[in-house]
Design an enzyme around this catalytic site. Sequence first.
Site, PDB file in Angstrom:
ATOM      1  N   HIS A   6       0.831  -1.201   0.000  1.00  7.49           N
ATOM      2  CA  HIS A   6       0.000   0.000   0.000  1.00  7.49           C
ATOM      3  C   HIS A   6       0.872   1.259   0.000  1.00  7.49           C
ATOM      4  O   HIS A   6       1.664   1.466   0.919  1.00  7.49           O
ATOM      5  CB  HIS A   6      -0.904  -0.019   1.234  1.00  7.49           C
ATOM      6  CG  HIS A   6      -1.862   1.115   1.314  1.00  7.49           C
ATOM      7  ND1 HIS A   6      -1.996   1.887   2.442  1.00  7.49           N
ATOM      8  CD2 HIS A   6      -2.748   1.617   0.419  1.00  7.49           C
ATOM      9  CE1 HIS A   6      -2.927   2.799   2.250  1.00  7.49           C
ATOM     10  NE2 HIS A   6      -3.397   2.658   1.033  1.00  7.49           N
ATOM     11  N   ARG A   7       0.723   2.077  -1.034  1.00  6.66           N
ATOM     12  CA  ARG A   7       1.547   3.279  -1.223  1.00  6.66           C
ATOM     13  C   ARG A   7       3.031   2.912  -1.159  1.00  6.66           C
ATOM     14  O   ARG A   7       3.846   3.667  -0.621  1.00  6.66           O
ATOM     15  CB  ARG A   7       1.174   4.366  -0.220  1.00  6.66           C
ATOM     16  CG  ARG A   7      -0.316   4.741  -0.295  1.00  6.66           C
ATOM     17  CD  ARG A   7      -0.712   5.837   0.675  1.00  6.66           C
ATOM     18  NE  ARG A   7      -2.159   5.828   0.859  1.00  6.66           N
ATOM     19  CZ  ARG A   7      -2.826   6.539   1.746  1.00  6.66           C
ATOM     20  NH1 ARG A   7      -2.160   7.380   2.549  1.00  6.66           N
ATOM     21  NH2 ARG A   7      -4.132   6.455   1.867  1.00  6.66           N
ATOM     22  N   GLU A  32       1.390  -0.394  -4.885  1.00  2.35           N
ATOM     23  CA  GLU A  32       0.301   0.517  -5.256  1.00  2.35           C
ATOM     24  C   GLU A  32       0.748   1.965  -5.101  1.00  2.35           C
ATOM     25  O   GLU A  32       1.464   2.305  -4.148  1.00  2.35           O
ATOM     26  CB  GLU A  32      -0.912   0.245  -4.370  1.00  2.35           C
ATOM     27  CG  GLU A  32      -2.118   1.138  -4.634  1.00  2.35           C
ATOM     28  CD  GLU A  32      -2.269   2.263  -3.635  1.00  2.35           C
ATOM     29  OE1 GLU A  32      -3.074   3.169  -3.900  1.00  2.35           O
ATOM     30  OE2 GLU A  32      -1.567   2.260  -2.600  1.00  2.35           O
ATOM     31  N   ASP A  34      -0.824   6.196  -5.733  1.00  5.30           N
ATOM     32  CA  ASP A  34      -1.949   7.095  -5.994  1.00  5.30           C
ATOM     33  C   ASP A  34      -1.502   8.128  -7.009  1.00  5.30           C
ATOM     34  O   ASP A  34      -0.471   8.786  -6.806  1.00  5.30           O
ATOM     35  CB  ASP A  34      -2.372   7.796  -4.705  1.00  5.30           C
ATOM     36  CG  ASP A  34      -2.718   6.823  -3.602  1.00  5.30           C
ATOM     37  OD1 ASP A  34      -3.730   6.121  -3.740  1.00  5.30           O
ATOM     38  OD2 ASP A  34      -1.972   6.762  -2.596  1.00  5.30           O
ATOM     39  N   HIS A  47      -1.085  10.941  -2.559  1.00  2.00           N
ATOM     40  CA  HIS A  47      -2.439  10.542  -2.196  1.00  2.00           C
ATOM     41  C   HIS A  47      -3.401  11.723  -2.131  1.00  2.00           C
ATOM     42  O   HIS A  47      -4.476  11.697  -2.718  1.00  2.00           O
ATOM     43  CB  HIS A  47      -2.426   9.817  -0.849  1.00  2.00           C
ATOM     44  CG  HIS A  47      -3.781   9.389  -0.385  1.00  2.00           C
ATOM     45  ND1 HIS A  47      -4.612  10.211   0.356  1.00  2.00           N
ATOM     46  CD2 HIS A  47      -4.469   8.238  -0.592  1.00  2.00           C
ATOM     47  CE1 HIS A  47      -5.748   9.570   0.597  1.00  2.00           C
ATOM     48  NE2 HIS A  47      -5.692   8.391   0.033  1.00  2.00           N
ATOM     49  N   GLU A  99      -3.663   3.729  -8.870  1.00  2.00           N
ATOM     50  CA  GLU A  99      -4.974   4.255  -8.480  1.00  2.00           C
ATOM     51  C   GLU A  99      -5.204   5.625  -9.105  1.00  2.00           C
ATOM     52  O   GLU A  99      -4.426   6.560  -8.890  1.00  2.00           O
ATOM     53  CB  GLU A  99      -5.121   4.358  -6.964  1.00  2.00           C
ATOM     54  CG  GLU A  99      -6.501   4.879  -6.581  1.00  2.00           C
ATOM     55  CD  GLU A  99      -6.745   4.980  -5.093  1.00  2.00           C
ATOM     56  OE1 GLU A  99      -7.683   5.725  -4.715  1.00  2.00           O
ATOM     57  OE2 GLU A  99      -6.025   4.331  -4.317  1.00  2.00           O
ATOM     58  N   LYS A 101      -6.921   8.874  -8.977  1.00  2.00           N
ATOM     59  CA  LYS A 101      -7.575   9.646  -7.918  1.00  2.00           C
ATOM     60  C   LYS A 101      -8.594  10.648  -8.463  1.00  2.00           C
ATOM     61  O   LYS A 101      -9.550  10.987  -7.753  1.00  2.00           O
ATOM     62  CB  LYS A 101      -6.519  10.411  -7.101  1.00  2.00           C
ATOM     63  CG  LYS A 101      -5.473   9.533  -6.433  1.00  2.00           C
ATOM     64  CD  LYS A 101      -6.064   8.570  -5.432  1.00  2.00           C
ATOM     65  CE  LYS A 101      -6.586   9.245  -4.194  1.00  2.00           C
ATOM     66  NZ  LYS A 101      -7.064   8.245  -3.181  1.00  2.00           N
ATOM     67  N   ASP A 213       0.120  -2.173   4.623  1.00  2.00           N
ATOM     68  CA  ASP A 213       1.092  -1.104   4.818  1.00  2.00           C
ATOM     69  C   ASP A 213       2.503  -1.651   5.004  1.00  2.00           C
ATOM     70  O   ASP A 213       3.476  -0.935   4.752  1.00  2.00           O
ATOM     71  CB  ASP A 213       0.725  -0.265   6.047  1.00  2.00           C
ATOM     72  CG  ASP A 213      -0.487   0.617   5.817  1.00  2.00           C
ATOM     73  OD1 ASP A 213      -0.643   1.129   4.693  1.00  2.00           O
ATOM     74  OD2 ASP A 213      -1.270   0.802   6.762  1.00  2.00           O
TER      75      ASP A 213
END
Length: 239
Positions: A6-7, A32, A34, A47, A99, A101, A213
């Site tokens: 995640h991120r 991943e 954003d 993000h 992703e 946004k 995370d």
Amino acid sequence: MFIIGHRGARALGPENTLSSLRKGMACADLVEVDLRLTRDGIPVAIHDATLDRTTDGAGPVKGHTVEDLAGLDAGGGERIPTLAEILDLVRNATGLVAEIKEPGTEAIIVSALMDQMPERLFLVSFHPASVATAKRLLPGAQAGLIYSEETGDPVALARSVQADLILPRWDRVSRELVERAHAAGLLVAPWLLNTEDDIREALRLGIDGFSSDDPCAARRYLEGLAGERPVRQASPGGA
């Protein structure tokens, strides 16, 4: 069961930075990011719609050029990376979850991805129209619908926008949802699973993958639990 960092690996480094992505790539099947556009139309990984929380800058991301952003500290001396830099990093190394946004940015993001396609790619968004547009523009990629609130019938909504997977918030996942999604040909990859108990429950429910995370801790948990229950095999590159 595949693991998404995640991120990058938000627990291990400044989120959405190359440092965080490198840490995530050590253990995750996919990482991943954003994606938003700068004022001059360059996709970058951040993000929030504003710079204030994750950098030493301020104001909206779309109010700054990519050159402006290059001078900011995104944590620990890291910069806000461009999508091109991210694609260079993950090439031939790991998959990417991109992703979207902001609705309306799909064509520019897809164009950048087409210039240097990752081996495995998920294009995902909270916005159903963005999922549909991304799938239409890049049918070779897998598209996913993210959601955190009640959406009526998420399986039907995902299928209506040609999604290949759903990414529900973890507390929205149930055995019934997983079974219905699988019956409709959808993968299920919830977020965020950060504890051994959560991953044990995910195995019990038969999900296909999950975001964490700390993908390295998640990998250790998953390997430690492998003998407890058969893991449903699902490739992150296809349903």
